[in-house]
Scaffold this motif. Structure first.
Motif, PDB file in Angstrom:
ATOM      1  N   PHE A 112       0.800  -1.202   0.000  1.00 31.98           N
ATOM      2  CA  PHE A 112       0.000   0.000   0.000  1.00 31.98           C
ATOM      3  C   PHE A 112       0.839   1.260   0.000  1.00 31.98           C
ATOM      4  CE2 PHE A 112      -2.953  -3.075   2.011  1.00 31.98           C
ATOM      5  CZ  PHE A 112      -3.943  -3.007   1.055  1.00 31.98           C
ATOM      6  N   GLY A 113       2.083   1.207   0.439  1.00 34.73           N
ATOM      7  CA  GLY A 113       2.904   2.403   0.520  1.00 34.73           C
ATOM      8  C   GLY A 113       3.587   2.688  -0.796  1.00 34.73           C
ATOM      9  N   GLY A 114       4.318   3.819  -0.871  1.00 30.93           N
ATOM     10  CA  GLY A 114       5.099   4.139  -2.046  1.00 30.93           C
ATOM     11  C   GLY A 114       6.437   3.460  -1.946  1.00 30.93           C
ATOM     12  N   SER A 115       7.406   3.910  -2.755  1.00 31.11           N
ATOM     13  CA  SER A 115       8.726   3.316  -2.700  1.00 31.11           C
ATOM     14  C   SER A 115       9.426   3.729  -1.412  1.00 31.11           C
ATOM     15  CB  SER A 115       9.555   3.798  -3.907  1.00 31.11           C
ATOM     16  OG  SER A 115       9.923   5.145  -3.726  1.00 31.11           O
ATOM     17  N   LEU A 161     -12.442   9.486  -3.479  1.00 28.52           N
ATOM     18  CA  LEU A 161     -11.165   8.789  -3.617  1.00 28.52           C
ATOM     19  C   LEU A 161     -11.277   7.360  -3.114  1.00 28.52           C
ATOM     20  CD1 LEU A 161     -10.471  11.950  -3.089  1.00 28.52           C
ATOM     21  CD2 LEU A 161      -8.174  11.116  -2.662  1.00 28.52           C
ATOM     22  N   GLN A 162     -10.508   6.489  -3.734  1.00 27.99           N
ATOM     23  CA  GLN A 162     -10.332   5.130  -3.238  1.00 27.99           C
ATOM     24  C   GLN A 162      -9.038   5.118  -2.430  1.00 27.99           C
ATOM     25  OE1 GLN A 162     -12.541   2.541  -3.668  1.00 27.99           O
ATOM     26  NE2 GLN A 162     -13.864   4.067  -4.665  1.00 27.99           N
ATOM     27  N   VAL A 163      -9.165   4.964  -1.131  1.00 28.45           N
ATOM     28  CA  VAL A 163      -7.993   5.020  -0.258  1.00 28.45           C
ATOM     29  C   VAL A 163      -7.939   3.783   0.626  1.00 28.45           C
ATOM     30  CG1 VAL A 163      -7.984   7.530  -0.237  1.00 28.45           C
ATOM     31  CG2 VAL A 163      -9.223   6.292   1.535  1.00 28.45           C
ATOM     32  N   VAL A 164      -6.791   3.618   1.261  1.00 29.32           N
ATOM     33  CA  VAL A 164      -6.583   2.499   2.181  1.00 29.32           C
ATOM     34  C   VAL A 164      -6.651   3.022   3.608  1.00 29.32           C
ATOM     35  CG1 VAL A 164      -4.960   0.752   2.952  1.00 29.32           C
ATOM     36  CG2 VAL A 164      -5.226   1.210   0.522  1.00 29.32           C
ATOM     37  N   LYS A 230      -9.141  -1.195   1.318  1.00 26.34           N
ATOM     38  CA  LYS A 230      -9.468  -0.077   0.434  1.00 26.34           C
ATOM     39  C   LYS A 230     -10.939   0.285   0.574  1.00 26.34           C
ATOM     40  CE  LYS A 230      -7.226   0.374  -3.312  1.00 26.34           C
ATOM     41  NZ  LYS A 230      -6.647   0.264  -4.666  1.00 26.34           N
ATOM     42  N   VAL A 231     -11.201   1.582   0.735  1.00 23.19           N
ATOM     43  CA  VAL A 231     -12.567   2.074   0.888  1.00 23.19           C
ATOM     44  C   VAL A 231     -12.738   3.325   0.027  1.00 23.19           C
ATOM     45  CG1 VAL A 231     -12.783   1.197   3.242  1.00 23.19           C
ATOM     46  CG2 VAL A 231     -11.960   3.525   2.874  1.00 23.19           C
ATOM     47  N   SER A 232     -13.997   3.688  -0.202  1.00 25.33           N
ATOM     48  CA  SER A 232     -14.315   4.912  -0.933  1.00 25.33           C
ATOM     49  C   SER A 232     -14.569   6.027   0.076  1.00 25.33           C
ATOM     50  CB  SER A 232     -15.552   4.700  -1.814  1.00 25.33           C
ATOM     51  OG  SER A 232     -15.875   5.885  -2.508  1.00 25.33           O
ATOM     52  N   SER A 252      -4.066  17.831   5.366  1.00 28.62           N
ATOM     53  CA  SER A 252      -3.395  17.002   6.365  1.00 28.62           C
ATOM     54  C   SER A 252      -4.314  15.892   6.861  1.00 28.62           C
ATOM     55  CB  SER A 252      -2.946  17.865   7.547  1.00 28.62           C
ATOM     56  OG  SER A 252      -2.012  18.842   7.137  1.00 28.62           O
ATOM     57  N   GLY A 253      -3.757  14.687   6.944  1.00 28.77           N
ATOM     58  CA  GLY A 253      -4.499  13.555   7.488  1.00 28.77           C
ATOM     59  C   GLY A 253      -5.535  12.973   6.568  1.00 28.77           C
ATOM     60  N   LYS A 254      -5.578  13.413   5.290  1.00 26.50           N
ATOM     61  CA  LYS A 254      -6.580  12.909   4.350  1.00 26.50           C
ATOM     62  C   LYS A 254      -5.987  11.916   3.354  1.00 26.50           C
ATOM     63  CE  LYS A 254      -9.885  15.451   6.006  1.00 26.50           C
ATOM     64  NZ  LYS A 254     -11.022  14.840   6.751  1.00 26.50           N
ATOM     65  N   GLY A 255      -4.764  11.477   3.608  1.00 22.57           N
ATOM     66  CA  GLY A 255      -4.162  10.459   2.749  1.00 22.57           C
ATOM     67  C   GLY A 255      -4.546   9.070   3.216  1.00 22.57           C
ATOM     68  N   GLU A 256      -3.716   8.092   2.901  1.00 23.36           N
ATOM     69  CA  GLU A 256      -4.006   6.716   3.293  1.00 23.36           C
ATOM     70  C   GLU A 256      -3.797   6.537   4.791  1.00 23.36           C
ATOM     71  OE1 GLU A 256      -1.848   3.934   0.959  1.00 23.36           O
ATOM     72  OE2 GLU A 256      -3.237   4.104  -0.731  1.00 23.36           O
ATOM     73  N   GLY A 257      -4.577   5.625   5.348  1.00 26.74           N
ATOM     74  CA  GLY A 257      -4.451   5.327   6.763  1.00 26.74           C
ATOM     75  C   GLY A 257      -3.136   4.651   7.076  1.00 26.74           C
ATOM     76  N   GLY A 258      -2.652   4.859   8.302  1.00 31.50           N
ATOM     77  CA  GLY A 258      -1.402   4.240   8.704  1.00 31.50           C
ATOM     78  C   GLY A 258      -1.564   2.755   8.987  1.00 31.50           C
ATOM     79  N   SER A 259      -0.451   2.060   9.004  1.00 29.21           N
ATOM     80  CA  SER A 259      -0.455   0.631   9.288  1.00 29.21           C
ATOM     81  C   SER A 259      -0.438   0.372  10.791  1.00 29.21           C
ATOM     82  CB  SER A 259       0.775  -0.014   8.630  1.00 29.21           C
ATOM     83  OG  SER A 259       0.876  -1.376   8.977  1.00 29.21           O
ATOM     84  N   ARG A 260      -1.230  -0.593  11.215  1.00 27.51           N
ATOM     85  CA  ARG A 260      -1.289  -0.993  12.630  1.00 27.51           C
ATOM     86  C   ARG A 260      -1.598   0.192  13.549  1.00 27.51           C
ATOM     87  NH1 ARG A 260       1.598  -5.919  12.477  1.00 27.51           N
ATOM     88  NH2 ARG A 260       0.919  -6.883  10.534  1.00 27.51           N
ATOM     89  N   GLY A 261      -2.501   1.077  13.115  1.00 29.15           N
ATOM     90  CA  GLY A 261      -2.901   2.196  13.950  1.00 29.15           C
ATOM     91  C   GLY A 261      -2.005   3.416  13.832  1.00 29.15           C
TER      92      GLY A 261
END
Length: 403
Positions: A112-115, A161-164, A230-232, A252-261
């Motif tokens: 789910f992350g970038g490089s 958006l389709q985000v994680v 992934k959710v809409s 701010s804070g509107k990107g993908e959710g973090g892993s494990r909280g």
């Protein structure tokens, strides 16, 4: 004798440089020559591998001691000291692993992350995991086309958006309700394993736990243990007046959710303003071309000029020529930061009337008969220049005996 450059020269450091100075010098070169930043550039790739190989030697006390004593000969094959690569550089895959290991990241992109390069240097990737396995969510980029009117006056948009985000079923833990996290036996909970390659000791994320230091016996069925799904999502966006193509808005804070909280990433909306059929812009100034009637250009008068704030009267001096530019102060675009406003720049074009009939045509013919060439100064100037040209030509012909 090896033709490789001196490691200290490669990193640009003194021979008594501290471990911290070695790492800082390598990080600077890695940022400059990393393949993710220089795609397809073989020269940059070689410099990246060269810097990585030198860093691996100088950051290891034992290898550095051997290098200081024997130089590159300490690592040539067949000399009784072992070897790692002979006279050539380490390959790119090994250099990438060493780079990731040096700064505590994973190896490359995916998931789910970038490089890894993006996450390390503040791009669109997610952050590194903390001791509890949490990591910051990835930043997202959204390119949005807007109309010229929206850029001029601002607008409201709703984005989908389709985000994680954290999985609803497991609340981001990655485990089902009956499962508990367990310390990974392969890495002892450290999240990293060490592999030896000659004198190298390569640190890389544990392949069993993925670098988290923990394993889940019974992963969540909905997210397969990832902890995210992934959710809409709908996002309300306020576009301020004065934006232009290339303007970037950070949510701010509107990107993908973090892993494990972990905390979410940010959303970057990049704007692209469509061209307008009447108005164009140059910074905060608005430009337009307005045709004016022939008789007003000749005799002077007043015309209505379209601006962002409606029609505005403009006085046209007698004898106005096509292309004449007028500036209406303060009628341009607002500064997006709320300080100052541009101007409205008008270029007039004299429009020749068409489809004249009856009295209008007769009057125009009478007008043409009454007007003298001296009433057209530009035409008179051209006539004068043409006469001078042919006079010089006649003189040349007489001199050369031409008839």
């Amino acid at each position: 004798m090896s033709q490789k450059r001196d490691c200290y020269d490669v990193l640009g450091i003194a021979r008594d440089a501290s471990e911290d100075q070695v790492k800082k010098a390598y990080r600077k070169l890695a940022m400059k020559y990393h393949p993710d930043r220089n795609p397809g550039d073989k020269t940059a790739e070689e410099k990246f591998k060269e810097a990585t190989e030198c860093y691996e030697i100088l950051s290891n006390a034992e290898l550095r001691q051997r290098y200081d004593q024997f130089g590159w000969g300490a690592f040539e094959r067949g000399n009784g000291r072992g070897g790692f690569g002979g006279a050539g550089h380490i390959d790119l895959e090994e250099a990438m692993r060493a780079f990731a290991s040096a700064f505590g990241g994973g190896g490359g992109g995916g998931g789910f992350g970038g490089s890894f390069f993006e996450s390390l240097f503040g791009g669109m990737g997610g952050g590194a995991r903390d001791r509890d396995g949490r990591s910051r969510g990835s930043d997202l980029r959204y390119d949005l086309e807007i109309d010229f009117e929206e850029a001029a006056f601002g607008s409201q948009r709703e984005l989908t958006l389709q985000v994680v985000e954290d999985c609803e079923a497991c609340q981001g833990t990655g485990a089902d309700g009956k499962s508990q996290r367990e310390t990974c036996s392969a890495c002892g909970g450290r999240g990293m394993v060490v592999n030896s390659n000659g004198f190298f000791q390569i640190r890389q994320p544990c392949p069993r736990c993925g670098g988290t230091g923990e394993i889940i016996r019974h992963p969540c069925r909905k997210c397969n243990g990832e902890g995210r799904a992934k959710v809409s999502r709908k996002i309300n966006l306020t576009i301020p007046a004065g934006v232009d193509t290339g303007s970037r808005m950070r949510l701010s804070g509107k990107g993908e959710g973090g892993s494990r909280g972990g905390p979410p990433g940010d959303l970057f909306v990049v704007l692209h303003v469509r061209e307008h059929e009447l108005f164009s812009r140059d910074g905060l100034d608005v430009h337009c071309e307005v045709p004016i009637p022939f008789h007003i250009a000749a005799l002077g008068g007043e015309v209505q000029i379209p601006t962002l704030r409606g029609d505005v009267p403009l006085k046209i001096p007698a004898g106005t020529q096509p292309g004449k530019v007028f500036t209406l102060r303060g009628l341009g675009l607002p500064n997006v930061r709320g300080t100052g406003t541009g101007d409205h720049v008008v270029a007039v074009a004299v429009e020749v009337p068409t489809n004249l009939h009856g009295n209008a045509a007769d009057l125009l013919a009478a007008f043409g008969a009454a007007v003298k060439e001296s009433n057209h100064p530009r035409l008179a100037a051209i006539r004068k220049k043409a006469a001078a040209f042919f006079s010089r030509k006649q003189t040349m012909d007489q001199t050369q005996g031409k008839s």
